[in-house]
Design a protein around this motif. Structure first.
Motif, short mmCIF file in Angstrom:
data_model
loop_
_atom_site.label_atom_id
_atom_site.label_comp_id
_atom_site.label_asym_id
_atom_site.label_seq_id
_atom_site.Cartn_x
_atom_site.Cartn_y
_atom_site.Cartn_z
N SER A 301 0.83 -1.05 -0.08
CA SER A 301 -0.11 -0.03 -0.04
C SER A 301 0.99 1.17 0.09
N GLU A 302 2.08 1.08 0.73
CA GLU A 302 2.96 2.53 0.69
C GLU A 302 3.58 2.57 -0.46
N CYS A 304 2.57 1.51 -3.42
CA CYS A 304 1.34 2.14 -4.25
C CYS A 304 1.29 3.62 -4.38
N SER A 311 -5.30 4.02 -6.04
CA SER A 311 -5.99 2.66 -5.69
C SER A 311 -5.24 1.43 -5.79
N LYS A 312 -5.19 0.68 -4.64
CA LYS A 312 -4.17 -0.38 -4.70
C LYS A 312 -4.58 -1.46 -5.53
#
Length: 486
Positions: A301-302, A304, A311-312
C-alpha cells in the motif's frame, strides 16, 4: 588474451573489470565498467531486462588488440549483435581463420555447448557495439506471455539441424537495426530511466534482427521523424516523472516542460520505447515500484501511493498485466527463492576509534553474524572500514541499520545494494591492505595477494578515500571468492 568464462552477465563484466583495472559500478539490473588507463578509454555496460535477457554494450577504444577466448557453458544462449562503429573478428575452433564482422552488420552467434570461440577487437578504433544475450532456459521461467512468445519466435526462426554444432549468421548492412543500436550504445545511464531507454530500443532492435534473418532483408531508408536534439530531450521525460512521481503528470504537461509538441512527444516515445507516452509513464511508475520492493521494507500500500496510484487494486491489476505477477507475489518470489541480499559499503571511522574498538568490531562480525546466516568480508585500513555483507534481506537490513546508528562509523557510502543468486562466502572472510598497497584476501582457507598500487598508482590518502578504489577491492574479493568456490 582475456579468457572469459560464460557466466551471469554481472560476473562476466566483473572479469572484464579485473582484467582492465576498471571502475565497476553496479545498480539494480544494470552495471557499467569504465576505464581510462594504459589499457584504453571508454566503457562497457550491461542491462539485465529479465533473467536470461541482457543487453551488453561496448563504447570503448582499446590501446592493444583485445583477444577474447570465450568459454561457453551448456545453456546455449543466443548472441545477437550489431557493430555501430568499428569492426571485430570471430572464429570457432574448427575455422582456419577469422571471420570479419563489419561496421553496420547484423550478426547472430549460437555456441556449441561446452566449447569456445575467439573474438578480436582491434586497437585504436572507436568500437561501439550492442549485444543482446538471450538464454532461453532462464527466460522460459518467466510467466510473462510476451517473453514466452519470444522463445517460440526464436525456436521457429533458428531451426538448427544439429543443436550440438555452432551457428553463425552474418547479415547485410542494415540501417534500421543500426538506428536502434545507436540509441542503446549512446545511452550512458544505468539507472531506472536508462534501463527503460535501453529496454525499448533492445526489443525493437531484436525484432528487426529476427525479421532480417528470416527474410534476409535490407532496409536502407529507415529514419525517425525527429532530430537527435528532440530525441535527446525526450529521454529526459523519465527524470521529470520521477521528480513528480507521487503526482498525476499529463502528456501535455510533459510536452510543455520538454518544449516539444505533444505529437512529436508521442512519436519520439513510441520510437525510443515502443510504447505510447501514457504506457511509458505507467511502465516507469511500475519499475520504480519494483525498485522500492528491492531496496525498502515499505508495504504494498505504501509503495502504491509512493509511485502515484491512489487505488491499490488498480495498481495490483496493471502490475500483474505487465510483469505476470501481482505485487505481493512478485515480492514473495524473492523470499521463496531464498535469494540473498548484498550490501557493500565503505565508512570512515571516528577519529577517537582505538585499536581495541577495531578488534571488537571485526571479532563480532566474524563470530556473531554467521548465526544470522550472514557472511561476507571486512577490511579496516587507515581509518576506513569496508564490508561486504550477504544473507537474508531482513537480517542484512537489520545489521546495516545498526551499523548506520553506530557512532564509530561516519560518512557511510554504499557501493552496491541488491539481490543476488548465490553466496560468495561460505563463512566470514578477512581481507587486509598493507600500507604498501598489498591486498591480502583470505577466503575458505585460501590466501591470495594483489598489489593495489598497480591499479591506482601510489596509494596516498586521497586514493584510499576514493570510492573508485573500494569498488575495485569489492570486485577483486568477489572474483577471488568465486574462484575459491569453483
Amino acid at each position: 588474451m582475456l579468457s572469459l568464462r560464460e557466466d551471469s552477465p554481472f560476473e562476466m563484466l566483473s572479469q572484464f573489470s579485473a582484467h582492465f583495472d576498471g571502475d565497476l559500478i553496479e545498480n539494480l539490473g544494470a552495471a557499467k565498467m569504465t576505464i581510462e588507463n594504459e589499457h584504453g578509454i571508454g566503457y562497457i555496460s550491461l542491462y539485465e531486462l529479465l533473467p536470461g535477457f541482457t543487453a551488453w554494450i561496448y563504447n570503448i577504444k582499446f590501446s592493444e588488440d583485445l583477444v577474447i577466448n570465450m568459454n561457453f557453458k551448456d545453456d546455449r544462449p543466443y548472441y545477437f549483435g550489431y557493430n555501430v562503429s568499428g569492426y571485430q573478428m570471430q572464429k570457432f575452433p574448427q575455422d582456419i581463420g577469422y571471420k570479419k564482422i563489419r561496421q553496420g552488420q547484423n550478426f547472430v552467434i549460437i555456441s556449441k555447448p561446452n566449447s569456445s570461440s575467439e573474438f578480436v577487437i582491434p586497437n585504436n578504433i572507436e568500437y561501439k557495439c550492442c549485444y543482446i544475450i538471450i538464454n532461453p532456459e532462464l527466460l522460459k521461467e518467466s510467466k510473462i506471455p510476451s517473453k514466452l512468445k519470444l522463445i517460440h519466435d526464436l525456436t521457429e526462426s533458428f531451426k538448427l539441424n544439429n543443436e550440438s554444432e555452432p551457428f553463425r549468421y552474418f547479415g547485410d548492412i542494415d540501417a534500421r537495426i543500426g538506428t536502434y543500436a545507436d540509441v542503446i550504445v549512446e545511452n550512458e545511464r544505468t539507472d531506472i530511466i536508462g534501463r527503460l531507454i535501453t529496454e525499448g530500443a533492445v526489443l525493437r532492435m531484436l525484432g528487426s534482427q529476427i525479421e532480417a534473418h528470416a527474410h534476409d532483408s535490407n532496409i536502407d531508408n529507415f529514419k525517425p521523424a525527429l532530430t537527435k536534439s528532440e530525441l535527446s530531450r525526450i529521454t529526459n521525460i523519465g527524470d521529470y516523472v520521477l521528480e513528480n512521481i507521487t503526482e498525476k503528470v499529463s502528456v501535455d504537461e510533459i510536452s510543455i516542460h520538454l518544449r516539444i509538441s505533444p505529437k512529436k512527444l508521442q512519436s519520439g516515445v513510441r520510437f525510443l520505447y515502443g510504447y505510447s507516452a501514457n504506457e511509458y509513464l505507467t511502465r516507469l511508475r511500475l519499475e520504480h515500484s519494483k525498485e522500492l520492493m528491492h531496496s525498502t521494507d515499505m508495504n504494498i500500500s505504501e509503495i502504491c501511493f509512493a509511485v502515484g496510484y491512489q487505488s491499490k487494486s488498480y495498481f495490483s491489476k496493471i502490475f500483474l498485466d505487465t510483469f505476470g505477477n501481482s505485487p505481493s507475489a512478485y515480492r514473495k518470489s524473492y523470499e521463496d527463492a531464498n535469494l540473498l541480499y548484498d550490501i557493500s559499503y565503505r565508512s570512515l571511522a571516528e577519529d577517537s576509534l582505538s585499536r581495541k574498538d577495531v578488534d571488537e568490531i571485526i571479532n563480532i562480525a566474524r563470530s556473531s553474524n554467521p548465526q544470522f546466516n550472514i557472511t561476507g568480508s571486512i577490511i579496516f585500513h587507515r581509518n576506513i572500514f569496508f564490508q561486504i555483507i550477504e544473507g537474508p534481506k531482513k537480517e542484512v537490513m537489520t545489521l546495516f541499520k545498526n551499523i548506520r546508528s553506530d557512532r564509530r562509523h561516519k560518512d557511510i557510502q554504499i557501493m552496491w545494494q541488491g539481490f543476488k543468486m548465490k553466496r560468495e562466502f561460505d563463512n566470514w572472510a578477512l581481507a587486509t591492505i598493507s600500507d604498501e598497497g598489498e591486498l591480502k584476501v583470505e577466503i575458505q582457507g585460501n590466501t591470495k595477494n594483489l598489489e593495489l598500487s598497480n591499479l591506482l598508482g601510489e596509494l596516498d590518502q586521497s586514493a584510499i578515500d576514493s570510492e573508485n578504489l573500494w569498488r575495485k577491492v569489492r570486485n577483486i574479493i568477489k572474483l577471488n571468492a568465486d574462484e575459491s568456490a569453483a
